[in-house]
Design an enzyme around this catalytic site. Structure first.
Site, PDB file in Angstrom:
ATOM      1  N   LYS A   1       0.956  -1.089  -0.014  1.00  0.00           N
ATOM      2  CA  LYS A   1      -0.054  -0.013  -0.050  1.00  0.00           C
ATOM      3  C   LYS A   1       0.978   1.195   0.101  1.00  0.00           C
ATOM      4  CE  LYS A   1      -4.390  -1.644   1.565  1.00  0.00           C
ATOM      5  NZ  LYS A   1      -4.555  -2.413   2.399  1.00  0.00           N
ATOM      6  N   ARG A   2       1.986   1.166   0.616  1.00  0.00           N
ATOM      7  CA  ARG A   2       2.857   2.263   0.475  1.00  0.00           C
ATOM      8  C   ARG A   2       3.281   2.870  -0.858  1.00  0.00           C
ATOM      9  NH1 ARG A   2       8.108   0.978   1.336  1.00  0.00           N
ATOM     10  NH2 ARG A   2       7.724  -1.346   1.177  1.00  0.00           N
TER      11      ARG A   2
END
Ligand code: GLU
Length: 482
Positions: free
Chosen positions: A252-253
């Site tokens: 998700k980063r």
């Protein structure tokens, strides 16, 4: 033997783009080999699995065009297709392994196991299961279970090395003693992934397992279980990992990682499928833009690459733009409609207007949602005082052009015209050139800035005829008042 492949997601979240890529490879492999594509839901993690996620993942698979031949909502002869509905099968085969002395009941508690593991680590021994329950007889074990003791079922790991020839990685060796006796059934009666995955792949007659490289270590335990059942393992192909710009596994980063975020952002499913397909696989003719249907006859596991694939959202956008531009006008209008704001004036326009609008701007956008900025460009009457614009407005000729255009627009409006025509714009430009003797930059910039309130933009004849005359009039008034 006909090819049978599967996509086996866990419904513990939305469909991840990495999962979507795995599904694409399996789908294409089935198509290329006239085989069968199976969807199996791996929902044995009862705490994290949700039906809502399963439904959402199925929706996204269908959105990408990845229709499957067998699955929970389309069962074939190897069902059920949800692992939570197959517990009895796993139990039956675990009992068979116990009967054959290939597995055993284990009564060690989590606390005991943790303590033993810590002790082994402190003494620099391998932290593998120490074999405490390995030799308890089946009869004794059943008695203890009857009296209420909880037991897991552990697989007896053979003392030998394993190897496999992976379609992507080549020969992979797993030396002896990499793993200790591992749990295949939990004390709550639910199976563990490496075990139930094999039971299912075996019973569902899966011939090829195509999945991401992070599953490679699981293959060791899986090979052991195939061997215990005297079953032939499928052919494995472990596709390269997806990584972000920092070369770390995609997470998700790195931005949106679930397919539904791209759906909402107006990406085209064929573009997302195209881009994902190229992350870890290459076209034999080095083509970058294609539909899955274009390659379903030529897809082979020979063109998987070993190197990690960089997920680059800019490249995805570029790919989307190529697909978007190749759509015909009607399709562009139809497919973009839901991504143009509901209260946008765009929706009040007729089809001819919409056709001219989408054709004018399709080369200038990557995503349908960007049509919204373009609608504002056409209908907005705010003047952004950029240096370039102020410079053009300071020319005397620009003021003369404004006076002339204002009269023309007033006359069209008083004759009940809503829009100017391309012919009108052509006549106005000719007049400024011939009668007012203004040429070159002062002519074109003067007309553009007065009509659009901007010093640059797309084809003026189209743009100025898409904009209501009243809006142009309002811009002219604002410019005059600057
Ligand atoms: N349920 C597993 C996952 O989602 C499947 C892995 C496999 O393909 O064997 O990662």
């Amino acid at each position: 033997m006909s090819v049978r492949v599967r996509f086996a997601p866990s419904p513990t979240g939305y469909l991840h783009i990495g999962g979507a890529r795995t599904a694409i490879y399996n789908y294409l492999y089935a198509k290329a080999n006239k085989g069968t594509f199976v969807l199996r839901i791996e929902d044995t993690d009862t705490e994290r699995s949700k039906r809502e996620y399963e439904e959402s993942q199925i929706k996204d698979l269908k959105w990408l065009g990845l229709t499957y031949d067998e699955g929970p909502d389309n069962p074939g002869e190897y069902g059920p297709y949800r692992q939570s509905e197959r517990t009895e099968i796993y139990q039956k085969y675990a009992n068979q392994l116990i009967d054959e002395n290939k597995a055993f009941h284990c009564f060690c508690t989590d606390e005991q196991l943790d303590a033993k593991r810590e002790e082994a680590i402190a003494q620099e021994r391998s932290p593998h299961y120490d074999g405490t329950c390995r030799n308890i007889s089946k009869e004794d074990a059943l008695k203890r279970i009857e009296s209420g003791e909880k037991a897991t079922i552990r697989f007896k790991v053979p003392m030998k090395s394993y190897s496999l020839v992976d379609e992507v990685r080549g020969k992979v060796e797993f030396p002896e003693d990499m793993v200790g006796d591992f749990v295949i059934m939990r004390s709550n009666g639910l199976p563990v992934y490496n075990y139930c995955c094999v039971v299912d792949d075996w019973l569902m007659k899966i011939t090829h397992v195509i999945r991401a490289e992070d599953h490679l270590p699981n293959t060791l335990r899986q090979l052991m279980i195939y061997e215990a059942f005297d079953a032939t393992p499928p052919i494995f192909a472990h596709a390269s990992l997806l990584v972000g710009h920092d070369r770390q596994k995609l997470s998700k980063r790195h931005g949106a990682t679930s397919v539904n975020a791209y759906t909402a952002d107006s990406y085209l499913p064929e573009a997302l499928a195209n881009y994902l397909c190229l992350l870890g696989w290459s076209h034999p003719d080095e083509e970058n833009i294609f539909k899955l249907s274009d390659i379903e006859n030529i897809f082979t596991s020979k063109r998987f690459s070993k190197a990690a694939a960089l997920y680059d959202i800019e490249k995805l956008k570029w790919c989307n733009a190529q697909h978007l531009r190749s759509l015909d006008t009607k399709t562009l209008i139809k497919r973009s409609a839901e991504f143009i704001d509901k209260d946008s004036p765009y929706h009040e326009m007729n089809d001819e207007w919409k056709a001219r609008f989408v054709e004018l701007y399709k080369e200038k956008i990557d995503l349908f949602s960007q049509f919204n900025e373009k609608v504002s460009e056409v209908f907005g009457d705010e003047i952004e005082k950029t240096q370039e614009l102020l410079e053009i407005l300071s020319w005397e000729t620009t003021g003369q052009i404004r006076t002339y255009l204002n009269e023309q627009i007033d006359s069209l409006i008083s004759n009940s015209n809503e829009f100017a025509t391309e012919e009108d714009i052509g006549n106005w430009i000719n007049h400024v050139k011939k009668e007012m003797k203004i040429k070159g930059k002062p002519l074109f910039m003067g007309v553009r800035s007065n009509l659009t309130g901007k010093d640059h933009g797309p084809d003026l004849k189209v743009l100025a005829t898409l904009t209501p005359l009243k809006t142009i009039k309002s811009r002219i008034e604002k410019i005059a008042g600057l």
